[in-house]
Design a protein around this motif. Structure first.
Motif, PDB file in Angstrom:
ATOM      1  N   GLU A 175       6.661  12.791   7.960  1.00  0.00           N
ATOM      2  CA  GLU A 175       6.816  13.975   8.398  1.00  0.00           C
ATOM      3  C   GLU A 175       6.256  15.372   7.711  1.00  0.00           C
ATOM      4  O   GLU A 175       6.101  16.245   8.298  1.00  0.00           O
ATOM      5  N   LEU A 176       6.123  15.143   6.181  1.00  0.00           N
ATOM      6  CA  LEU A 176       5.497  16.148   5.436  1.00  0.00           C
ATOM      7  C   LEU A 176       4.142  16.371   5.604  1.00  0.00           C
ATOM      8  O   LEU A 176       3.667  17.208   5.612  1.00  0.00           O
ATOM      9  N   VAL A 177       3.293  15.217   5.967  1.00  0.00           N
ATOM     10  CA  VAL A 177       2.063  15.218   6.268  1.00  0.00           C
ATOM     11  C   VAL A 177       1.441  15.587   7.690  1.00  0.00           C
ATOM     12  O   VAL A 177       0.743  16.257   7.823  1.00  0.00           O
ATOM     13  N   VAL A 178       2.173  15.172   8.405  1.00  0.00           N
ATOM     14  CA  VAL A 178       2.024  15.337   9.768  1.00  0.00           C
ATOM     15  C   VAL A 178       2.940  16.289  10.551  1.00  0.00           C
ATOM     16  O   VAL A 178       4.080  16.117  11.025  1.00  0.00           O
ATOM     17  N   SER A 179       2.325  17.358  10.702  1.00  0.00           N
ATOM     18  CA  SER A 179       2.930  18.631  11.138  1.00  0.00           C
ATOM     19  C   SER A 179       2.829  18.845  12.699  1.00  0.00           C
ATOM     20  O   SER A 179       2.104  19.838  13.056  1.00  0.00           O
ATOM     21  N   THR A 180       3.334  17.908  13.538  1.00  0.00           N
ATOM     22  CA  THR A 180       3.101  18.319  14.953  1.00  0.00           C
ATOM     23  C   THR A 180       4.541  17.945  15.632  1.00  0.00           C
ATOM     24  O   THR A 180       5.720  17.599  15.040  1.00  0.00           O
ATOM     25  N   ASN A 181       4.604  18.191  16.629  1.00  0.00           N
ATOM     26  CA  ASN A 181       5.874  17.958  17.637  1.00  0.00           C
ATOM     27  C   ASN A 181       5.870  16.669  17.700  1.00  0.00           C
ATOM     28  O   ASN A 181       5.144  15.903  18.027  1.00  0.00           O
ATOM     29  N   ARG A 182       6.882  15.801  17.533  1.00  0.00           N
ATOM     30  CA  ARG A 182       7.115  14.233  17.633  1.00  0.00           C
ATOM     31  C   ARG A 182       8.451  13.926  18.084  1.00  0.00           C
ATOM     32  O   ARG A 182       9.441  14.606  17.813  1.00  0.00           O
ATOM     33  N   VAL A 236       0.873  -1.094   0.066  1.00  0.00           N
ATOM     34  CA  VAL A 236      -0.007   0.056  -0.091  1.00  0.00           C
ATOM     35  C   VAL A 236       0.990   1.092   0.025  1.00  0.00           C
ATOM     36  O   VAL A 236       1.888   1.181   0.650  1.00  0.00           O
ATOM     37  N   PRO A 237       0.571   2.080  -0.885  1.00  0.00           N
ATOM     38  CA  PRO A 237       1.361   3.520  -0.890  1.00  0.00           C
ATOM     39  C   PRO A 237       1.632   4.111   0.347  1.00  0.00           C
ATOM     40  O   PRO A 237       0.507   4.223   1.290  1.00  0.00           O
ATOM     41  N   SER A 238       2.831   4.768   0.642  1.00  0.00           N
ATOM     42  CA  SER A 238       2.875   5.184   1.878  1.00  0.00           C
ATOM     43  C   SER A 238       2.090   6.477   2.237  1.00  0.00           C
ATOM     44  O   SER A 238       1.481   6.533   3.276  1.00  0.00           O
ATOM     45  N   GLU A 239       1.617   7.083   1.025  1.00  0.00           N
ATOM     46  CA  GLU A 239       0.775   8.306   1.369  1.00  0.00           C
ATOM     47  C   GLU A 239      -0.914   7.679   1.660  1.00  0.00           C
ATOM     48  O   GLU A 239      -1.347   8.610   2.551  1.00  0.00           O
ATOM     49  N   VAL A 240      -1.137   6.493   1.301  1.00  0.00           N
ATOM     50  CA  VAL A 240      -2.421   6.018   2.083  1.00  0.00           C
ATOM     51  C   VAL A 240      -2.147   5.561   3.354  1.00  0.00           C
ATOM     52  O   VAL A 240      -3.028   5.901   4.141  1.00  0.00           O
ATOM     53  N   THR A 241      -1.240   4.761   3.677  1.00  0.00           N
ATOM     54  CA  THR A 241      -0.958   4.428   4.943  1.00  0.00           C
ATOM     55  C   THR A 241      -1.003   5.650   5.940  1.00  0.00           C
ATOM     56  O   THR A 241      -1.441   5.652   7.005  1.00  0.00           O
ATOM     57  N   ILE A 242      -0.136   6.653   5.516  1.00  0.00           N
ATOM     58  CA  ILE A 242       0.004   7.907   6.407  1.00  0.00           C
ATOM     59  C   ILE A 242      -1.326   8.599   6.499  1.00  0.00           C
ATOM     60  O   ILE A 242      -1.567   9.169   7.639  1.00  0.00           O
ATOM     61  N   LYS A 243      -2.168   8.748   5.613  1.00  0.00           N
ATOM     62  CA  LYS A 243      -3.194   9.372   5.514  1.00  0.00           C
ATOM     63  C   LYS A 243      -4.158   8.622   6.575  1.00  0.00           C
ATOM     64  O   LYS A 243      -4.997   9.073   7.317  1.00  0.00           O
ATOM     65  N   LEU A 244      -4.223   7.422   6.546  1.00  0.00           N
ATOM     66  CA  LEU A 244      -4.973   6.445   7.815  1.00  0.00           C
ATOM     67  C   LEU A 244      -4.618   6.630   9.084  1.00  0.00           C
ATOM     68  O   LEU A 244      -5.436   6.903   9.934  1.00  0.00           O
ATOM     69  N   LEU A 245      -3.352   6.768   9.201  1.00  0.00           N
ATOM     70  CA  LEU A 245      -2.775   7.256  10.572  1.00  0.00           C
ATOM     71  C   LEU A 245      -3.093   8.475  11.089  1.00  0.00           C
ATOM     72  O   LEU A 245      -3.398   8.790  12.302  1.00  0.00           O
ATOM     73  N   GLU A 246      -2.798   9.256  10.010  1.00  0.00           N
ATOM     74  CA  GLU A 246      -3.201  10.853  10.427  1.00  0.00           C
ATOM     75  C   GLU A 246      -4.779  10.839  10.871  1.00  0.00           C
ATOM     76  O   GLU A 246      -5.016  11.461  11.916  1.00  0.00           O
ATOM     77  N   ASN A 247      -5.740  10.271  10.087  1.00  0.00           N
ATOM     78  CA  ASN A 247      -6.940  10.427  10.357  1.00  0.00           C
ATOM     79  C   ASN A 247      -7.356   9.703  11.860  1.00  0.00           C
ATOM     80  O   ASN A 247      -8.175  10.337  12.780  1.00  0.00           O
ATOM     81  N   ALA A 248      -6.770   8.701  11.949  1.00  0.00           N
ATOM     82  CA  ALA A 248      -6.965   7.752  13.368  1.00  0.00           C
ATOM     83  C   ALA A 248      -6.253   8.483  14.315  1.00  0.00           C
ATOM     84  O   ALA A 248      -7.032   8.555  15.522  1.00  0.00           O
ATOM     85  N   MET A 249      -5.276   9.101  14.289  1.00  0.00           N
ATOM     86  CA  MET A 249      -4.667  10.018  15.244  1.00  0.00           C
ATOM     87  C   MET A 249      -5.455  11.223  15.497  1.00  0.00           C
ATOM     88  O   MET A 249      -5.822  11.660  16.741  1.00  0.00           O
ATOM     89  N   LEU A 250      -5.955  12.032  14.748  1.00  0.00           N
ATOM     90  CA  LEU A 250      -6.529  13.062  14.820  1.00  0.00           C
ATOM     91  C   LEU A 250      -8.142  12.780  15.414  1.00  0.00           C
ATOM     92  O   LEU A 250      -8.630  13.564  16.185  1.00  0.00           O
ATOM     93  N   SER A 251      -8.693  11.630  14.991  1.00  0.00           N
ATOM     94  CA  SER A 251     -10.077  11.264  15.474  1.00  0.00           C
ATOM     95  C   SER A 251      -9.906  10.491  17.075  1.00  0.00           C
ATOM     96  O   SER A 251     -10.886  10.594  17.654  1.00  0.00           O
TER      97      SER A 251
END
Length: 72
Positions: free
Chosen positions: A61-68, A24-39
């Motif tokens: 790092e490009l998609v999720v712009s938080t302190n990490r 699965v492309p990184s962009e798809v995986t990262i978007k799923l992670l981001e949505n799960a984290m935000l919700s």
């Protein structure tokens, strides 16, 4: 907010890719992670097994712009 039809389309795409032995492309995986984290309502996360490679890390790092803090 993501529409239900888009969620279903993404789910089917991911299932087909896994069935075909594709990654699965990184962009798809990262978007799923981001949505799960935000919700989730949480502000701290442990994501086991991700990133798997430098491309995953850089895209995350490009998609999720938080302190990490990355522990590797």
């Amino acid at each position: 907010m993501v529409s239900e039809s888009l969620k279903i389309a993404c789910r089917l795409m991911i299932q087909n890719m896994i069935k075909e032995g594709k990654i699965v492309p990184s962009e798809v995986t990262i978007k799923l992670l981001e949505n799960a984290m935000l919700s989730s309502g949480n502000d701290k996360f442990l994501i086991d097994g991700f990133p798997r490679n430098e491309e995953n890390r850089a895209n995350f790092e490009l998609v999720v712009s938080t302190n990490r803090i990355f522990v590797g």
